[in-house]
Design an enzyme around this catalytic site. Structure first.
Site, PDB file in Angstrom:
ATOM      1  N   HIS A  98       0.805  -1.227   0.000  1.00  0.00           N
ATOM      2  CA  HIS A  98       0.000   0.000   0.000  1.00  0.00           C
ATOM      3  C   HIS A  98       0.836   1.275   0.000  1.00  0.00           C
ATOM      4  O   HIS A  98       0.310   2.362  -0.113  1.00  0.00           O
ATOM      5  CB  HIS A  98      -0.974   0.030   1.182  1.00  0.00           C
ATOM      6  CG  HIS A  98      -0.310   0.333   2.503  1.00  0.00           C
ATOM      7  ND1 HIS A  98       0.425  -0.585   3.193  1.00  0.00           N
ATOM      8  CD2 HIS A  98      -0.256   1.470   3.230  1.00  0.00           C
ATOM      9  CE1 HIS A  98       0.898  -0.029   4.290  1.00  0.00           C
ATOM     10  NE2 HIS A  98       0.505   1.214   4.347  1.00  0.00           N
TER      11      HIS A  98
HETATM   12  C1  UD1 Z   1      -2.085   5.594   6.112  1.00  0.00           C
HETATM   13  C2  UD1 Z   1      -0.729   6.047   6.675  1.00  0.00           C
HETATM   14  C3  UD1 Z   1       0.283   4.933   6.494  1.00  0.00           C
HETATM   15  C4  UD1 Z   1      -0.214   3.631   7.086  1.00  0.00           C
HETATM   16  C5  UD1 Z   1      -1.571   3.308   6.470  1.00  0.00           C
HETATM   17  C6  UD1 Z   1      -2.143   2.041   7.055  1.00  0.00           C
HETATM   18  C7  UD1 Z   1      -0.250   8.450   6.457  1.00  0.00           C
HETATM   19  C8  UD1 Z   1       0.609   9.440   5.759  1.00  0.00           C
HETATM   20  N1  UD1 Z   1      -0.217   7.190   5.957  1.00  0.00           N
HETATM   21  O1  UD1 Z   1      -1.914   5.391   4.714  1.00  0.00           O
HETATM   22  O2  UD1 Z   1       1.484   5.300   7.164  1.00  0.00           O
HETATM   23  O3  UD1 Z   1       0.711   2.616   6.805  1.00  0.00           O
HETATM   24  O4  UD1 Z   1      -2.462   4.395   6.739  1.00  0.00           O
HETATM   25  O5  UD1 Z   1      -3.306   1.644   6.409  1.00  0.00           O
HETATM   26  O6  UD1 Z   1      -0.901   8.790   7.424  1.00  0.00           O
HETATM   27  N2  UD1 Z   1      -9.319   5.044   2.149  1.00  0.00           N
HETATM   28  C9  UD1 Z   1     -10.560   4.441   2.133  1.00  0.00           C
HETATM   29  N3  UD1 Z   1     -11.137   4.131   3.325  1.00  0.00           N
HETATM   30  C10 UD1 Z   1     -10.561   4.387   4.529  1.00  0.00           C
HETATM   31  C11 UD1 Z   1      -9.323   5.014   4.539  1.00  0.00           C
HETATM   32  C12 UD1 Z   1      -8.699   5.331   3.340  1.00  0.00           C
HETATM   33  O7  UD1 Z   1     -11.117   4.182   1.079  1.00  0.00           O
HETATM   34  O8  UD1 Z   1     -11.167   4.066   5.576  1.00  0.00           O
HETATM   35  C13 UD1 Z   1      -8.665   5.368   0.873  1.00  0.00           C
HETATM   36  C14 UD1 Z   1      -9.011   6.760   0.342  1.00  0.00           C
HETATM   37  O9  UD1 Z   1      -9.002   6.694  -1.045  1.00  0.00           O
HETATM   38  C15 UD1 Z   1      -7.812   7.573   0.796  1.00  0.00           C
HETATM   39  C16 UD1 Z   1      -6.691   6.578   0.672  1.00  0.00           C
HETATM   40  O10 UD1 Z   1      -7.275   5.335   1.053  1.00  0.00           O
HETATM   41  O11 UD1 Z   1      -7.598   8.714   0.020  1.00  0.00           O
HETATM   42  C17 UD1 Z   1      -5.476   6.874   1.528  1.00  0.00           C
HETATM   43  O12 UD1 Z   1      -5.838   6.962   2.912  1.00  0.00           O
HETATM   44  P1  UD1 Z   1      -4.867   7.737   3.924  1.00  0.00           P
HETATM   45  O13 UD1 Z   1      -5.389   7.631   5.292  1.00  0.00           O
HETATM   46  O14 UD1 Z   1      -4.601   9.115   3.399  1.00  0.00           O
HETATM   47  O15 UD1 Z   1      -3.497   6.972   3.771  1.00  0.00           O
HETATM   48  P2  UD1 Z   1      -3.172   5.408   3.777  1.00  0.00           P
HETATM   49  O16 UD1 Z   1      -2.680   5.041   2.426  1.00  0.00           O
HETATM   50  O17 UD1 Z   1      -4.303   4.621   4.337  1.00  0.00           O
END
Ligand code: UD1
Length: 373
Positions: A206
């Site tokens: 991821h």
């Molecule tokens: C975040 C953390 C990362 C961690 C990961 C674990 C940061 C910078 N990154 O990355 O260090 O390893 O979490 O999972 O904080 N999304 C959904 N549903 C959710 C959450 C996210 O669909 O419940 C999708 C959305 O498209 C969103 C994308 O995932 O834009 C990224 O989510 P985000 O929380 O920004 O970062 P992660 O890639 O999850």
């Protein structure tokens, strides 16, 4: 003493669970929980609260997804009035996600003591958003709780006074220990039809560096395909990666459909207990996650880290982890080697004994006694 803990994303929930449990057993402590809402899907959030018996948060800031700046800013703006009204003695932040840094910044500017759990880890790779979050959070926190000795040396080199650094061990391992009877009883093997398969591997990907560039993702999937000619590779998919896999040569597992004997097999993101169960019996794990390098170390499962570096070097020196990058031949060779040579059961890194949370809470309470005196 009032401790306000802040969580936002999946790995935070695992880390806070044993700490909240420990605090609940200390009558001198009042615990308040804030969920920033960085992760919000049931599979990414509520399911983890349930599996880890985390009480419902006292506040949910519902910040949701967004750019790094927007997400960080939203957490800061929405947390500020909560801290003003709760007035905690300590704000506890965990890990390295955007919510961690945002909460530490708001708290320190209100003159509240900040404790950072999992402080001092360094990949020395500033292109990782987590590395920036780690550096900045550590620079402004008062109590730095380190999970491994490399973190203690990193903080010393950065000039952090030794009395602020506490080597306490790893709360992820506390969570693993506390939930062992539950994940050992997981039905994931029956649900995925894995009982009839002799060996399988598990994959997670991821990190933006691996999944955002379509060429790099194709290169990794190409190598995984070669490995998947020998064992099926089960890949629980983070929601941000799902779209990027559309059109890729992978099998999506439908409900009640058993895992085939070969190939890359994608499922929706799994809950904590099912995921740990899956990892615990895997013949090999290929991942770019940080926490999984730690869990495989304790579970004795070979872990191949698909990155150029790790901020958790103890998983290499004391565990089963190998940092192999993403070159095709490297992935294939390392995975086939791991399948042919199951590791001996490793010893645990220092203080990865399941009691890190108790040490952290003892430290917080000890410091409060000193201030009162
Ligand atoms: C975040 C953390 C990362 C961690 C990961 C674990 C940061 C910078 N990154 O990355 O260090 O390893 O979490 O999972 O904080 N999304 C959904 N549903 C959710 C959450 C996210 O669909 O419940 C999708 C959305 O498209 C969103 C994308 O995932 O834009 C990224 O989510 P985000 O929380 O920004 O970062 P992660 O890639 O999850």
């Amino acid at each position: 003493m009032k401790v306000l803990s802040v969580v936002g994303a999946r790995p935070n929930f695992v880390k806070i669970a044993p700490l909240l449990r420990e605090m609940a057993g200390r009558p001198q402590l009042q615990s308040v929980l804030v969920h920033t809402g960085q992760h919000y899907d049931a599979r990414m959030s509520d399911g983890f609260f349930e599996a880890l018996a985390i009480p419902a948060p006292d506040f949910n800031l519902a910040v949701g997804s967004g750019s790094h700046a927007r997400q960080t800013a939203e957490v800061m703006t929405r947390l500020e009035p909560v801290l003003e009204s709760v007035r905690p003695d300590v704000v506890l932040v965990v890990g390295d996600v955007n919510s961690t840094l945002a909460a530490a910044l708001v708290a320190v500017k209100q003159g509240i003591r900040v404790g950072h759990v999992e402080a001092g880890l360094r990949s020395f790779d500033r292109s990782m958003p987590e590395e920036i979050n780690r550096l900045a959070t550590d620079a402004i926190s008062d109590d730095l709780f380190a999970s491994e000795e490399s973190a203690v040396s990193n903080l010393a080199r950065e000039g952090v006074p030794a009395e602020r650094v506490h080597f306490v061990g790893n709360v992820m391992i506390d969570a693993l220990r506390l939930t062992r009877p539950l994940w050992e009883a997981s039905r994931v093997f029956a649900d995925l039809g894995l009982d009839r398969i002799r060996r399988y591997g598990t994959v997670t990907l991821h990190r933006p560096a691996n999944v955002d560039d379509p060429r790099r993702l194709r290169q990794i999937l190409g190598a995984l395909h070669e490995v998947a000619r020998h064992v099926p590779l089960i890949f629980p998919v983070h929601p941000r990666v799902r779209e990027r896999l559309m059109g890729a040569d992978v099998t999506w597992l439908g409900a009640a459909q058993p895992v085939p004997e070969r190939g890359i097999v994608c499922t929706d993101a799994l809950g904590y207990l099912d995921f740990v169960a899956l990892v615990s019996r895997a013949a090999v794990v290929l991942t770019d996650s940080g926490g999984i390098q730690e869990e495989t170390t304790i579970l004795g499962v070979p872990c191949l880290t698909l990155r150029e570096n790790t901020e958790r070097p103890v998983t290499v020196t004391h565990g089963t982890n190998r940092v192999i990058g993403v070159a095709r031949s490297r992935i294939i060779d390392a995975a086939l080697f791991a399948l042919a040579h199951p590791p001996a059961k490793p010893g645990a890194p220092p203080l990865w004994d399941g009691y890190a949370s108790a040490r952290i809470v003892d430290t917080l309470l000890g410091a409060a006694v000193e201030v009162a005196a």
